[in-house]
Write an enzyme that holds these catalytic residues in place. Sequence first.
Site, short mmCIF file in Angstrom:
data_model
loop_
_atom_site.label_atom_id
_atom_site.label_comp_id
_atom_site.label_asym_id
_atom_site.label_seq_id
_atom_site.Cartn_x
_atom_site.Cartn_y
_atom_site.Cartn_z
N SER A 91 -7.72 -1.63 12.57
CA SER A 91 -8.50 -0.39 12.51
C SER A 91 -9.49 -0.27 13.67
O SER A 91 -10.08 -1.26 14.11
CB SER A 91 -9.28 -0.40 11.19
N GLY A 102 0.83 -1.20 0.00
CA GLY A 102 0.00 0.00 0.00
C GLY A 102 0.86 1.25 0.00
O GLY A 102 0.49 2.28 0.58
N ILE A 103 2.00 1.19 -0.66
CA ILE A 103 2.97 2.29 -0.59
C ILE A 103 2.45 3.57 -1.23
O ILE A 103 2.90 4.67 -0.89
CB ILE A 103 4.32 1.88 -1.23
N GLY A 121 -0.48 4.89 -0.94
CA GLY A 121 -1.53 5.56 -0.17
C GLY A 121 -0.98 6.60 0.79
O GLY A 121 0.24 6.82 0.87
N TYR A 142 -15.86 -4.11 5.47
CA TYR A 142 -14.48 -3.68 5.72
C TYR A 142 -14.05 -4.04 7.15
O TYR A 142 -12.99 -4.62 7.37
CB TYR A 142 -14.37 -2.17 5.49
N ALA A 158 -4.91 -2.15 1.43
CA ALA A 158 -6.28 -2.60 1.70
C ALA A 158 -7.26 -1.86 0.79
O ALA A 158 -6.91 -0.82 0.23
CB ALA A 158 -6.66 -2.30 3.16
N GLN A 159 -8.47 -2.39 0.67
CA GLN A 159 -9.60 -1.58 0.19
C GLN A 159 -10.11 -0.96 1.48
O GLN A 159 -10.75 -1.62 2.29
CB GLN A 159 -10.64 -2.47 -0.49
N GLU A 211 -12.31 0.69 13.32
CA GLU A 211 -13.62 0.24 12.82
C GLU A 211 -13.97 -1.14 13.37
O GLU A 211 -15.14 -1.52 13.39
CB GLU A 211 -13.61 0.22 11.28
O1 F7E Z 1 -16.07 8.65 7.57
C1 F7E Z 1 -19.34 10.21 8.08
C2 F7E Z 1 -19.30 8.72 7.89
O2 F7E Z 1 -15.09 7.75 5.46
C3 F7E Z 1 -16.06 9.22 8.85
C4 F7E Z 1 -10.99 4.78 7.09
O3 F7E Z 1 -9.67 5.23 6.97
O4 F7E Z 1 -11.06 5.40 9.40
C5 F7E Z 1 -11.71 5.57 8.16
O5 F7E Z 1 -13.06 5.11 8.22
C6 F7E Z 1 -17.51 9.49 9.29
C7 F7E Z 1 -18.45 8.30 9.08
O6 F7E Z 1 -13.90 7.38 7.66
C8 F7E Z 1 -19.78 11.61 4.75
O7 F7E Z 1 -20.60 8.15 7.85
C9 F7E Z 1 -20.67 11.86 6.70
O8 F7E Z 1 -19.28 8.14 10.22
O9 F7E Z 1 -13.89 9.60 6.69
P1 F7E Z 1 -14.70 8.38 6.75
P2 F7E Z 1 -14.32 6.05 8.47
O10 F7E Z 1 -15.50 5.40 7.88
O11 F7E Z 1 -14.40 6.42 9.92
C10 F7E Z 1 -10.95 4.06 9.88
C11 F7E Z 1 -10.13 4.06 11.13
C12 F7E Z 1 -10.49 3.11 8.85
O12 F7E Z 1 -9.85 2.10 9.16
C13 F7E Z 1 -10.98 3.29 7.46
O13 F7E Z 1 -10.15 2.62 6.53
O14 F7E Z 1 -18.01 10.55 8.49
N1 F7E Z 1 -19.69 10.94 6.83
N2 F7E Z 1 -20.75 12.28 5.43
C14 F7E Z 1 -19.10 10.77 5.64
N3 F7E Z 1 -18.06 10.00 5.27
C15 F7E Z 1 -17.66 10.05 3.97
N4 F7E Z 1 -16.60 9.30 3.57
N5 F7E Z 1 -18.31 10.85 3.05
C16 F7E Z 1 -19.36 11.65 3.38
O15 F7E Z 1 -19.92 12.35 2.55
#
Ligand code: F7E
Length: 330
Positions: free
Chosen positions: A126, A12-13, A15, A150, A79-80, A128
């Site tokens: 993560s 994943g270099i 990213g 994920y 990763a995806q 998550e």
């Molecule tokens: O969402 C909300 C969304 O996509 C953060 C990845 O790096 O961190 C990341 O996962 C929050 C969520 O990150 C939008 O519903 C609102 O509650 O930036 P995110 P994530 O899902 O927390 C963890 C640690 C990982 O491991 C993952 O690989 O924001 N949200 N509106 C939105 N999110 C997105 N993407 N887009 C929106 O429009």
Amino acid sequence: MNSNGRVALITGISGQDGSYLTELLLTKGYVLHGLAPYLRYGLPVDPRVTFHPCDLSDASNLSEILDQAQPDEVYHLGAQSHVKLSFEIPIHTVDVTGLGVLRILEAIRQFQNRSGKQVRFYQASSSEMFGQAVESPQNERTPFHPRSPYACAKVYAHWQTINYREAYGMFACSGILFNHESPRRGEAFVTRKITLAATRIKLGLQHELRLGNIDARRDWGFAGDYVEAMWLMLQQPEPDDYVIASGGQHSVREFLDEVFGCLDLDWKKYVVIDPAFYRPAEVETLLGDATKAREKLGWKPRVALADLARMMVESDLELARREAAAARAV
Ligand code: F7E
């Protein structure tokens, strides 16, 4: 910088984390090898890195790459990694993000047997995995309740990493990283989506920003700080698992306040809530407790959220200015 005689391999270099880890390891004198499926979606890889194309859903060339690189340390970041996308392409996500780790662990185990070398392995776990967390803040002993394909894949990969440590005595560590951001963050993650949009709105290049659940709360830190924790884990006498987090929590709303505030704008005039960005199952709130990393690794985050937001705004403002200048030149 002179070589320290050690070889590291980063998956994943191309990213965000791969690019910061590359910079860190180059300053420490490592010889670097990098893996990614293809480069056009990521950042250009530093010319000092030997690049190997490798798709984690295939990985048939992994053994050959390990034989060529002869790594002392492997950082598995590939990763995806987009949570919402994982609901749309669940099988691919689990193949790459879950089984991909098993492919690497097994290739390393066989490489160790062939070469007699001990490889130190880092798995990018993560926050998550905590999902609908049963306690707050979350630490290394908090049970997992994943809420997306994920997150399920990350739980599988996390336990495989522990299993290879226990079954084969591999030096395998998991870093349970909470959200970490930077100007190099992918554009589909919420922080970068916001800083890109706010700076374009400021320059009249965009007029609205469509978002999903802005009440979600996250523990956001700076990616540059977090890659240092990865390296520290592999320098310890024993392999272990660590939560890496800022220990502070903010909502997406608060991040909007911070970013639009930097630009003297009121986000409420531009943000449109669009259910298209909701997830079938949401992780409403996460907050990490990185006490173990602080005590055992001596790690602590340096960049606070307000400084992170400003750093991202400044970088994206520069991009927006260039875009505006290019539009004027046409
Ligand atoms: O969402 C909300 C969304 O996509 C953060 C990845 O790096 O961190 C990341 O996962 C929050 C969520 O990150 C939008 O519903 C609102 O509650 O930036 P995110 P994530 O899902 O927390 C963890 C640690 C990982 O491991 C993952 O690989 O924001 N949200 N509106 C939105 N999110 C997105 N993407 N887009 C929106 O429009």
